[in-house]
Design a protein around this motif. Sequence first.
Motif, PDB file in Angstrom:
ATOM      1  N   ILE A  18      -0.123 -45.944  -4.657  1.00 56.63           N
ATOM      2  CA  ILE A  18      -1.093 -46.852  -5.255  1.00 56.63           C
ATOM      3  C   ILE A  18      -2.373 -46.073  -5.520  1.00 56.63           C
ATOM      4  O   ILE A  18      -2.949 -45.488  -4.597  1.00 56.63           O
ATOM      5  N   VAL A  19      -2.806 -46.080  -6.776  1.00 57.99           N
ATOM      6  CA  VAL A  19      -3.983 -45.316  -7.190  1.00 57.99           C
ATOM      7  C   VAL A  19      -5.106 -46.272  -7.566  1.00 57.99           C
ATOM      8  O   VAL A  19      -4.888 -47.259  -8.259  1.00 57.99           O
ATOM      9  N   ASP A  20      -6.312 -45.939  -7.090  1.00 60.58           N
ATOM     10  CA  ASP A  20      -7.506 -46.700  -7.457  1.00 60.58           C
ATOM     11  C   ASP A  20      -8.703 -45.752  -7.400  1.00 60.58           C
ATOM     12  O   ASP A  20      -8.957 -45.135  -6.351  1.00 60.58           O
ATOM     13  N   ASP A  21      -9.418 -45.619  -8.505  1.00 67.93           N
ATOM     14  CA  ASP A  21     -10.611 -44.768  -8.563  1.00 67.93           C
ATOM     15  C   ASP A  21     -10.355 -43.362  -8.021  1.00 67.93           C
ATOM     16  O   ASP A  21     -11.091 -42.873  -7.159  1.00 67.93           O
ATOM     17  N   ASP A  22      -9.312 -42.709  -8.487  1.00 67.91           N
ATOM     18  CA  ASP A  22      -8.958 -41.346  -8.082  1.00 67.91           C
ATOM     19  C   ASP A  22      -8.656 -41.211  -6.592  1.00 67.91           C
ATOM     20  O   ASP A  22      -8.784 -40.131  -6.011  1.00 67.91           O
ATOM     21  N   LYS A  23      -8.272 -42.306  -5.968  1.00 60.22           N
ATOM     22  CA  LYS A  23      -7.854 -42.276  -4.570  1.00 60.22           C
ATOM     23  C   LYS A  23      -6.457 -42.871  -4.460  1.00 60.22           C
ATOM     24  O   LYS A  23      -6.047 -43.686  -5.285  1.00 60.22           O
ATOM     25  N   VAL A  24      -5.746 -42.454  -3.425  1.00 60.94           N
ATOM     26  CA  VAL A  24      -4.386 -42.922  -3.165  1.00 60.94           C
ATOM     27  C   VAL A  24      -4.355 -43.596  -1.795  1.00 60.94           C
ATOM     28  O   VAL A  24      -4.956 -43.101  -0.835  1.00 60.94           O
ATOM     29  N   LEU A  25      -3.653 -44.714  -1.725  1.00 60.65           N
ATOM     30  CA  LEU A  25      -3.505 -45.434  -0.467  1.00 60.65           C
ATOM     31  C   LEU A  25      -2.312 -44.880   0.303  1.00 60.65           C
ATOM     32  O   LEU A  25      -1.202 -44.829  -0.217  1.00 60.65           O
ATOM     33  N   LEU A  26      -2.564 -44.459   1.534  1.00 60.64           N
ATOM     34  CA  LEU A  26      -1.489 -44.012   2.418  1.00 60.64           C
ATOM     35  C   LEU A  26      -1.523 -44.843   3.690  1.00 60.64           C
ATOM     36  O   LEU A  26      -2.561 -45.382   4.070  1.00 60.64           O
ATOM     37  N   ILE A  27      -0.382 -44.927   4.339  1.00 62.82           N
ATOM     38  CA  ILE A  27      -0.254 -45.674   5.588  1.00 62.82           C
ATOM     39  C   ILE A  27       0.202 -44.701   6.668  1.00 62.82           C
ATOM     40  O   ILE A  27       1.029 -43.820   6.409  1.00 62.82           O
ATOM     41  N   TYR A  28      -0.358 -44.856   7.852  1.00 65.73           N
ATOM     42  CA  TYR A  28       0.051 -43.996   8.961  1.00 65.73           C
ATOM     43  C   TYR A  28       1.292 -44.587   9.608  1.00 65.73           C
ATOM     44  O   TYR A  28       1.272 -45.705  10.133  1.00 65.73           O
ATOM     45  N   HIS A  29       2.387 -43.832   9.540  1.00 63.22           N
ATOM     46  CA  HIS A  29       3.665 -44.263  10.103  1.00 63.22           C
ATOM     47  C   HIS A  29       3.700 -43.818  11.569  1.00 63.22           C
ATOM     48  O   HIS A  29       3.823 -42.632  11.856  1.00 63.22           O
ATOM     49  N   LYS A  30       3.561 -44.779  12.466  1.00 58.97           N
ATOM     50  CA  LYS A  30       3.425 -44.463  13.890  1.00 58.97           C
ATOM     51  C   LYS A  30       4.666 -43.786  14.476  1.00 58.97           C
ATOM     52  O   LYS A  30       4.546 -42.884  15.304  1.00 58.97           O
ATOM     53  N   TRP A  35       1.328 -39.541   7.478  1.00 56.07           N
ATOM     54  CA  TRP A  35       0.709 -40.347   6.424  1.00 56.07           C
ATOM     55  C   TRP A  35       1.682 -40.388   5.256  1.00 56.07           C
ATOM     56  O   TRP A  35       2.098 -39.339   4.741  1.00 56.07           O
ATOM     57  N   LEU A  36       2.059 -41.592   4.839  1.00 52.56           N
ATOM     58  CA  LEU A  36       3.066 -41.790   3.797  1.00 52.56           C
ATOM     59  C   LEU A  36       2.621 -42.896   2.843  1.00 52.56           C
ATOM     60  O   LEU A  36       1.773 -43.719   3.188  1.00 52.56           O
ATOM     61  N   PRO A  37       3.239 -42.966   1.660  1.00 50.10           N
ATOM     62  CA  PRO A  37       2.975 -44.107   0.772  1.00 50.10           C
ATOM     63  C   PRO A  37       3.488 -45.398   1.410  1.00 50.10           C
ATOM     64  O   PRO A  37       4.403 -45.379   2.235  1.00 50.10           O
ATOM     65  N   VAL A  38       2.921 -46.502   1.018  1.00 49.82           N
ATOM     66  CA  VAL A  38       3.357 -47.810   1.499  1.00 49.82           C
ATOM     67  C   VAL A  38       4.739 -48.103   0.925  1.00 49.82           C
ATOM     68  O   VAL A  38       5.010 -47.836  -0.243  1.00 49.82           O
ATOM     69  N   GLY A  39       5.609 -48.665   1.737  1.00 50.76           N
ATOM     70  CA  GLY A  39       6.943 -49.003   1.248  1.00 50.76           C
ATOM     71  C   GLY A  39       7.857 -49.400   2.382  1.00 50.76           C
ATOM     72  O   GLY A  39       7.417 -49.578   3.524  1.00 50.76           O
ATOM     73  N   GLY A 128      -5.761 -31.757   2.740  1.00 50.13           N
ATOM     74  CA  GLY A 128      -6.177 -31.308   4.057  1.00 50.13           C
ATOM     75  C   GLY A 128      -5.435 -31.960   5.218  1.00 50.13           C
ATOM     76  O   GLY A 128      -5.643 -31.580   6.371  1.00 50.13           O
ATOM     77  N   LEU A 129      -4.567 -32.922   4.939  1.00 49.75           N
ATOM     78  CA  LEU A 129      -3.827 -33.593   6.008  1.00 49.75           C
ATOM     79  C   LEU A 129      -2.668 -32.721   6.489  1.00 49.75           C
ATOM     80  O   LEU A 129      -1.793 -32.352   5.704  1.00 49.75           O
ATOM     81  N   ASP A 130      -2.664 -32.405   7.776  1.00 47.45           N
ATOM     82  CA  ASP A 130      -1.553 -31.642   8.350  1.00 47.45           C
ATOM     83  C   ASP A 130      -0.309 -32.500   8.529  1.00 47.45           C
ATOM     84  O   ASP A 130       0.801 -31.998   8.522  1.00 47.45           O
ATOM     85  N   ASN A 131      -0.514 -33.800   8.697  1.00 49.55           N
ATOM     86  CA  ASN A 131       0.599 -34.707   8.967  1.00 49.55           C
ATOM     87  C   ASN A 131       0.955 -35.558   7.740  1.00 49.55           C
ATOM     88  O   ASN A 131       1.197 -36.752   7.846  1.00 49.55           O
ATOM     89  N   CYS A 132       0.989 -34.894   6.583  1.00 47.97           N
ATOM     90  CA  CYS A 132       1.426 -35.516   5.332  1.00 47.97           C
ATOM     91  C   CYS A 132       2.377 -34.530   4.663  1.00 47.97           C
ATOM     92  O   CYS A 132       1.993 -33.382   4.400  1.00 47.97           O
ATOM     93  N   PRO A 133       3.623 -34.928   4.408  1.00 48.47           N
ATOM     94  CA  PRO A 133       4.590 -34.003   3.812  1.00 48.47           C
ATOM     95  C   PRO A 133       4.124 -33.475   2.449  1.00 48.47           C
ATOM     96  O   PRO A 133       3.455 -34.186   1.688  1.00 48.47           O
ATOM     97  N   ASP A 134       4.496 -32.236   2.150  1.00 50.32           N
ATOM     98  CA  ASP A 134       4.116 -31.611   0.882  1.00 50.32           C
ATOM     99  C   ASP A 134       4.575 -32.433  -0.316  1.00 50.32           C
ATOM    100  O   ASP A 134       3.872 -32.523  -1.323  1.00 50.32           O
ATOM    101  N   GLU A 135       5.758 -33.044  -0.228  1.00 48.09           N
ATOM    102  CA  GLU A 135       6.258 -33.833  -1.362  1.00 48.09           C
ATOM    103  C   GLU A 135       5.355 -35.049  -1.620  1.00 48.09           C
ATOM    104  O   GLU A 135       5.196 -35.477  -2.762  1.00 48.09           O
TER     105      GLU A 135
END
Length: 149
Positions: A18-30, A35-39, A128-135
């Motif tokens: 989800i994109v808004d004003d050059d930002k992306v929404l991510l959710i932290y998967h416990k 950090w991943l996309p919502v789904g 800069g997120l270490d816990n976000c997959p490269d893909e």
Amino acid sequence: MKLSDQNSVRHFTTSACIVDDDKVLLIYHKKHKLWLPVGGHIEENETPVQALKREVKEEAGLDIEIIELIKHKSYPTAEILPAPFGISLHSVGDHQHMDMRYICKIKGSKVLNGSEECKWFTLDEIRGLDNCPDEIKDFSKEAIRIAKM
């Protein structure tokens, strides 16, 4: 051996960049500590689009609109669903997810009121997120580029 060559249980899932004003929404998967996309999972008798909208509403409290990459003609006898940006096959422990990934924008209120840990990130912050997959970093970059078109 490629994941697609493995004989594994596969679940169909869908996710929204989800994109808004050059930002992306991510959710932290416990569970996975990422950090991943919502789904989430596509339930029986749901289309990928229905599942996507349900998951985003449940997790972030947002209504979304899919950015359609290919415009299709309407037909009286068939509904042509929006094509995903891509389909990812990845392992999640004892099974695989076949994830239909969509690029979306917010429809209506921009107030996050989901029950999960959701946050808006700039592309530099995502890099800069270490816990976000490269893909996911690459998916986010492409989503921001496409949303500007």
